[in-house]
Design an enzyme around this catalytic site. Structure first.
Site, PDB file in Angstrom:
ATOM      1  N   LYS A  46      70.083  38.519  54.100  1.00 27.67           N
ATOM      2  CA  LYS A  46      69.512  38.295  55.438  1.00 27.67           C
ATOM      3  C   LYS A  46      70.444  38.925  56.486  1.00 27.67           C
ATOM      4  CE  LYS A  46      67.439  36.164  58.968  1.00 27.67           C
ATOM      5  NZ  LYS A  46      66.163  36.650  59.482  1.00 27.67           N
ATOM      6  N   SER A  47      69.865  39.447  57.564  1.00 22.51           N
ATOM      7  CA  SER A  47      70.666  40.029  58.639  1.00 22.51           C
ATOM      8  C   SER A  47      71.663  38.991  59.154  1.00 22.51           C
ATOM      9  CB  SER A  47      69.766  40.461  59.798  1.00 22.51           C
ATOM     10  OG  SER A  47      68.992  41.576  59.426  1.00 22.51           O
ATOM     11  N   CYS A 140      65.336  44.015  65.365  1.00 23.02           N
ATOM     12  CA  CYS A 140      64.900  42.610  65.389  1.00 23.02           C
ATOM     13  C   CYS A 140      64.139  42.325  66.682  1.00 23.02           C
ATOM     14  CB  CYS A 140      66.086  41.659  65.255  1.00 23.02           C
ATOM     15  SG  CYS A 140      65.540  39.942  65.384  1.00 23.02           S
ATOM     16  N   LYS A 176      67.721  49.935  59.904  1.00 24.84           N
ATOM     17  CA  LYS A 176      66.382  49.330  59.868  1.00 24.84           C
ATOM     18  C   LYS A 176      65.708  49.632  61.201  1.00 24.84           C
ATOM     19  CE  LYS A 176      63.361  46.161  58.107  1.00 24.84           C
ATOM     20  NZ  LYS A 176      63.640  44.835  57.585  1.00 24.84           N
ATOM     21  N   GLY A 263      56.739  47.109  54.575  1.00 23.98           N
ATOM     22  CA  GLY A 263      55.656  46.692  55.473  1.00 23.98           C
ATOM     23  C   GLY A 263      54.386  46.396  54.684  1.00 23.98           C
ATOM     24  N   GLY A 264      54.091  45.124  54.477  1.00 22.65           N
ATOM     25  CA  GLY A 264      52.816  44.705  53.884  1.00 22.65           C
ATOM     26  C   GLY A 264      52.605  45.125  52.446  1.00 22.65           C
TER      27      GLY A 264
HETATM   28  O1  RRO Z   1      65.376  36.548  62.134  1.00 23.52           O
HETATM   29  C1  RRO Z   1      64.398  37.055  62.707  1.00 23.52           C
HETATM   30  O2  RRO Z   1      63.785  36.474  63.610  1.00 23.52           O
HETATM   31  C2  RRO Z   1      63.918  38.407  62.358  1.00 23.52           C
HETATM   32  C3  RRO Z   1      64.718  39.498  62.213  1.00 23.52           C
HETATM   33 BR1  RRO Z   1      66.577  39.420  62.289  1.00 23.52          BR
HETATM   34  C4  RRO Z   1      64.138  40.753  61.993  1.00 23.52           C
HETATM   35  O3  RRO Z   1      64.783  41.798  61.859  1.00 23.52           O
HETATM   36  N1  RRO Z   1      62.786  40.825  61.942  1.00 23.52           N
HETATM   37  C5  RRO Z   1      62.000  39.746  62.094  1.00 23.52           C
HETATM   38  O4  RRO Z   1      60.777  39.852  62.033  1.00 23.52           O
HETATM   39  N2  RRO Z   1      62.589  38.535  62.272  1.00 23.52           N
END
Ligand code: RRO
Length: 387
Positions: A46-47, A140, A176, A263-264
């Site tokens: 996760k980011s 994001c 990304k 994506g999807g």
């Molecule tokens: O955590 C999020 O709200 C989130 C991130 Br970091 C992202 O890159 N893309 C997304 O749809 N949600």
């Protein structure tokens, strides 16, 4: 025929070309270990932000009942960068995986300063050699009050310029990207990325489509509470935008920059389409969220069968091989549709709401008919003389 699904992303070998997108089910070592044990070709965390954080208020996610679209306004809930580069986390995440399965981290700092701080941490981490690549998330949509960075190409340029100072002390880096919708924006983004091709080894395209809104007609309110209901849109609804982004970026980017499609994607066919459009590998996000890590085994199996049927032995036989539209192709496709068995699906997506409604009504009718028969039976029994 033996089909080889291995590929490389940024020069890193993946045994299968399908792996998880950062986001769903990727925040803890326990969740990551399930991806690691599946057919996923890599494991992507996760980011991360500098500090651990819990994200936006709940409810912050919503799925359409037919699973055609999903919405999230998570707001980056994560355990902080130290957790994702810690030896114990990586040990736990990767302990039951193939020895050479790559582990990727993702960074989504709230500022350039935060991103640089996290990159410096990686550059000096004892685990640096176990981190195969870094995905810098410039897309994001859910940090309230902050724009989507990669829509401002000048800002993207100056971030990549700063990060370039660390190129030699870091694992390979990918970016990304958000979905672009206009050919001019594709051009602008691609020219910035090409300028930084020494640093940027791949792009992951696309992140969710930012600031979508789902409205609940019963309550007459948004389906999500955070950010006044505005949220990133994902799932099948964005698949075609994702395909277009992969196709266009593959056309415009320097050949040294790989394009990873996301994506999807929820089937082997979707992966095949991404490969045709020019993807080197394909990430699965929303389907993993809904179906769980077994989706990687299913999708990889479906892709293998499809490639076998089509006589494609390896990814290179498919990658970027999208043909021009032709009358003959369209006729072949119509013919294939006619000969297909009806209603056979491998997807683990549950029944749609209209199908569910149909079965509910049918069950209610059957129960009512049974009740009437029983009542009539009793009444008849009372009317007839006893033997
Ligand atoms: O955590 C999020 O709200 C989130 C991130 Br970091 C992202 O890159 N893309 C997304 O749809 N949600």
């Amino acid at each position: 025929m033996v089909v080889e699904l291995a590929t490389t992303v940024a020069g890193i070998l993946l045994k299968t070309c399908v792996y998880n997108a950062s986001g769903p089910r990727s925040g803890t070592s326990t969740a990551l270990s399930k991806v690691a044990q599946s057919a996923s070709g890599a494991v992507l965390a996760k980011s991360a932000t500098v500090q651990k954080q819990s994200g936006n208020p709940q409810p912050r996610t919503w799925h359409h009942p037919d699973y055609i679209a999903s919405f999230n306004s998570e707001g980056l809930p994560n355990n902080g960068i130290d957790y994702y580069i810690d030896a114990t986390t990586i040990d736990d995440a990767m302990k039951d995986a193939d020895d050479d399965k790559p582990y990727f981290v993702s960074l989504s700092g709230k500022s350039l300063h935060d991103n640089m701080e996290m990159l410096h941490k990686i550059a000096s981490a004892p685990t640096k050699n176990r981190i195969s690549a870094i995905e810098l998330n410039l897309a994001c949509p859910n940090v309230i009050g902050k724009p989507i960075i990669a829509y401002d190409v000048d800002q993207m340029d100056s971030i990549l310029e700063q990060v370039s100072q660390l190129t030699d002390s870091l694992p390979p880096l990918g970016v990304k990207l958000p979905p672009y919708l206009d050919f001019q924006h594709f051009q602008q983004a691609a020219s910035v990325l090409n300028r930084h091709k020494k640093l940027v080894k791949y792009v992951a395209s696309i992140n969710t489509l930012g600031n979508a809104l789902a409205v609940d007609v019963v309550s007459e309110a948004p389906c999500i509470s955070s950010n006044s209901g505005f949220a990133g849109l994902s799932g099948p609804a964005v698949h075609y935008t994702a395909l277009a982004n992969v196709r266009k970026l593959r056309e415009l980017l320097d050949e040294d920059i790989d394009v990873v499609g996301v994506g999807g994607v929820r089937s082997g066919k979707d992966v095949f389409a991404m490969l045709l459009a020019g993807a080197t590998a394909v990430q699965v996000g929303t389907c993993h969220w809904i179906e769980g890590p077994s989706c990687f085994d299913r999708i990889v199996d479906e892709l293998r069968v499809l490639m076998e049927e089509k006589g494609c032995r390896r990814i290179e036989d498919v990658k970027g091989k999208l043909k021009a539209w032709s009358k003959e192709g369209a006729a072949k496709s119509r013919q294939a549709l006619l000969s297909v068995e009806p209603a056979k699906t491998n997807s683990a997506v549950p029944l749609s709401s209209s199908e569910l409604q149909f079965w509910k009504v049918l069950s209610a009718i059957l129960i009512a008919v049974l009740a009437i028969i029983c009542t009539l039976d009793k009444q008849l029994g009372q009317l007839l003389p006893e033997e």
